[in-house]
Design an enzyme around this catalytic site. Structure first.
Site, mmCIF file in Angstrom:
data_model
loop_
_atom_site.group_PDB
_atom_site.id
_atom_site.type_symbol
_atom_site.label_atom_id
_atom_site.label_comp_id
_atom_site.label_asym_id
_atom_site.label_seq_id
_atom_site.Cartn_x
_atom_site.Cartn_y
_atom_site.Cartn_z
ATOM 1 N N CYS A 109 5.009 -7.457 6.952
ATOM 2 C CA CYS A 109 6.043 -7.422 7.880
ATOM 3 C C CYS A 109 5.778 -7.962 9.207
ATOM 4 O O CYS A 109 4.947 -9.051 9.748
ATOM 5 C CB CYS A 109 5.493 -6.378 8.923
ATOM 6 S SG CYS A 109 6.593 -5.720 9.969
ATOM 7 N N GLU A 129 0.702 -1.076 -0.178
ATOM 8 C CA GLU A 129 -0.004 -0.075 -0.798
ATOM 9 C C GLU A 129 1.151 1.744 -0.049
ATOM 10 O O GLU A 129 1.763 1.194 0.327
ATOM 11 C CB GLU A 129 -0.923 0.075 1.035
ATOM 12 C CG GLU A 129 -1.977 -0.847 1.897
ATOM 13 C CD GLU A 129 -2.500 -1.071 3.321
ATOM 14 O OE1 GLU A 129 -3.041 -2.060 2.705
ATOM 15 O OE2 GLU A 129 -1.886 -0.118 3.640
ATOM 16 N N CYS A 156 3.542 8.097 2.119
ATOM 17 C CA CYS A 156 3.552 7.505 2.633
ATOM 18 C C CYS A 156 3.213 5.732 2.023
ATOM 19 O O CYS A 156 2.778 5.707 1.554
ATOM 20 C CB CYS A 156 2.102 7.303 4.176
ATOM 21 S SG CYS A 156 3.167 5.632 5.056
ATOM 22 N N CYS A 201 -0.767 -4.040 15.315
ATOM 23 C CA CYS A 201 -0.825 -3.825 14.177
ATOM 24 C C CYS A 201 -0.951 -4.975 13.089
ATOM 25 O O CYS A 201 -1.019 -5.782 13.055
ATOM 26 C CB CYS A 201 0.413 -3.319 13.748
ATOM 27 S SG CYS A 201 1.423 -3.027 12.049
ATOM 28 N N CYS A 261 -2.456 1.400 8.864
ATOM 29 C CA CYS A 261 -1.643 0.573 8.738
ATOM 30 C C CYS A 261 -2.314 -1.617 8.255
ATOM 31 O O CYS A 261 -2.676 -1.768 8.664
ATOM 32 C CB CYS A 261 -0.192 0.415 8.663
ATOM 33 S SG CYS A 261 0.901 -0.230 8.205
ATOM 34 N N CYS A 300 4.222 -6.678 15.718
ATOM 35 C CA CYS A 300 3.766 -6.130 16.888
ATOM 36 C C CYS A 300 1.604 -6.057 16.899
ATOM 37 O O CYS A 300 1.251 -6.778 15.807
ATOM 38 C CB CYS A 300 3.522 -4.426 16.386
ATOM 39 S SG CYS A 300 5.506 -4.214 16.237
#
Ligand code: SAH
Ligand code: SF4
Length: 370
Positions: free
Chosen positions: A114, A94, A107, A121, A334, A118
């Site tokens: 990822c 994205e 951004c 997220c 995100c 976390c």
């Protein structure tokens, strides 16, 4: 017979020249191509009128400019645009365009997914596919620029992924953004979960880019719960590394602080930040958590809790900013759009689609690198 057409974006001029092989005019043509791609943002060889027809035909057969294709394009009511892109496969990533009155920011993602895990997220919950290449990173910028009537002057690496896990490609893209597109290093912000060796490696590069640490708690027991990386590099160790970065580069670092109700938004944690960050003329950027279906009961704090947290820091003389939520209506948080696309969260939560909420990456760091 069809040939695989190699993309040109992400190559330095020297690499482009080498790619053009034994052409006598390789140096001149590579220079021209760099100008067309990075200064005039052209997206087809047909637009490159000063190149000989024979060369354009050759390029058409053997190369593309960018491998990026748009899967979804959403425009919010507040003019934030979010693109979900891929290279012809199922791996989506994205990027977001963020127009402001005085500037246009964007951004970018550094990875597909990822691996840092976390717990708050959407990207972390969706797992990890791969690093993006330098071409795919700068390709997001060029794609967004082609949708923006105004020049994009600022870039934040706060999209999908941990930029410092993909340092080599990140640095190549950053250098192209500076040297070819002409962006100031000072307008580029890298946000990291806190990988100490890479923070120190980046410091050695001596680039005046802006580094932000996702701190999210001064207490190891809380940060451990939010960010598994904290088991390896706990709070004091990572804050010390940020100090070293600041000393080595002369750039003031900043701290991102996500606020999750009753988890890390307590007055005790606000107070503990004061000695932890003492002596750093830094800014702390508060980000009320955007809801994603984590399954662990996290909630966004009410306004009065955010205000109280902020007041403790300000009363101690700290420079505090708060992220303004934008892109609310386009699933700008995100990894959310990618999650919807893949149905990952739908599978996990038993829903047909994840609820849409605002975005962490819908707002570029309002702490403007100067
Ligand atoms: N991996 C890097 C950069 C990408 S995440 C990092 O973690 O810093 C960019 C920022 O968005 C980080 O500060 C991250 O903690 C924050 N973030 C992640 N999920 C969020 C959510 N649901 N709401 C608000 N901010 C979020
Ligand atoms: Fe990765 Fe950053 Fe999300 Fe953590 S917050 S999982 S490091 S993208």
């Amino acid at each position: 017979m069809s040939t695989v057409r190699t993309p040109l974006i992400g190559l330095t001029q020297q690499e482009l020249q080498a790619l053009l092989g034994d052409r006598k005019d390789a140096k001149l043509r590579s220079k021209q191509l760099m100008g067309h791609i990075y200064k005039r943002f052209e997206t087809s060889f047909a637009q490159m009128a000063d190149l000989p027809q024979e060369f354009r035909d050759y390029l058409e057969i053997h190369h593309t400019i960018s491998p990026l294709q748009v899967a979804t394009h959403r425009k919010s009511t507040d003019k934030v645009e979010k693109l979900l892109v891929h290279n012809g496969d199922h791996q989506v990533y994205e990027c977001v365009l963020l127009p402001y009155q005085d500037r246009v920011s964007c951004c970018l993602s550094s990875q597909v997914g990822c691996p840092m895990g976390c717990t708050f997220c959407a990207t972390g919950l969706g797992g990890f596919d791969r690093n993006l290449t330098a071409g795919e990173i700068i390709g997001q910028y060029l794609l967004l620029q082609s949708h923006s009537p105004r020049r994009i002057s600022h870039v934040v690496f706060m999209g999908m992924g941990e930029p410092l896990l993909n340092l080599k490609n990140l640095l190549k893209a950053i250098k192209l953004l500076h040297e070819e597109v002409g962006l100031s290093y000072r307008h580029l912000t890298v946000s990291t979960v806190g990988l100490v060796p890479q923070i120190l490696e980046l410091a050695k590069e001596q680039l005046p880019i802006h580094l932000a640490l996702s701190l999210h708690s001064p207490f190891d027991e809380v940060r451990d719960r939010l960010m598994p990386v904290n088991h390896k590099w706990p709070v004091q160790v990572v804050v010390d590394a940020m100090r070293e970065y600041q000393e080595a580069t002369g750039r003031k670092v900043t701290f991102e602080y996500l606020l999750i109700k009753d988890v890390n938004d307590t007055p005790e944690q606000a107070k503990a930040l004061i000695p932890l960050l003492k002596g750093m003329p830094n800014v702390i950027n508060l980000i009320p958590w955007n809801w994603v279906d984590t399954g662990n009961g996290f909630a966004r704090p009410e306004r009065h809790r955010v205000r109280a947290f902020r007041k403790i820091l300000e009363d101690a003389g700290m420079n505090v900013t708060e992220r303004v939520e934008r892109g609310h209506d386009i699933a700008a948080a995100c990894g959310q759009l990618a999650g919807q696309h893949k149905g990952k969260f739908a599978q996990r939560s038993g829903q047909t689609a994840i609820p849409i909420s605002g975005g962490n990456q819908s707002e570029a760091n309002p702490v403007l690198p100067t």
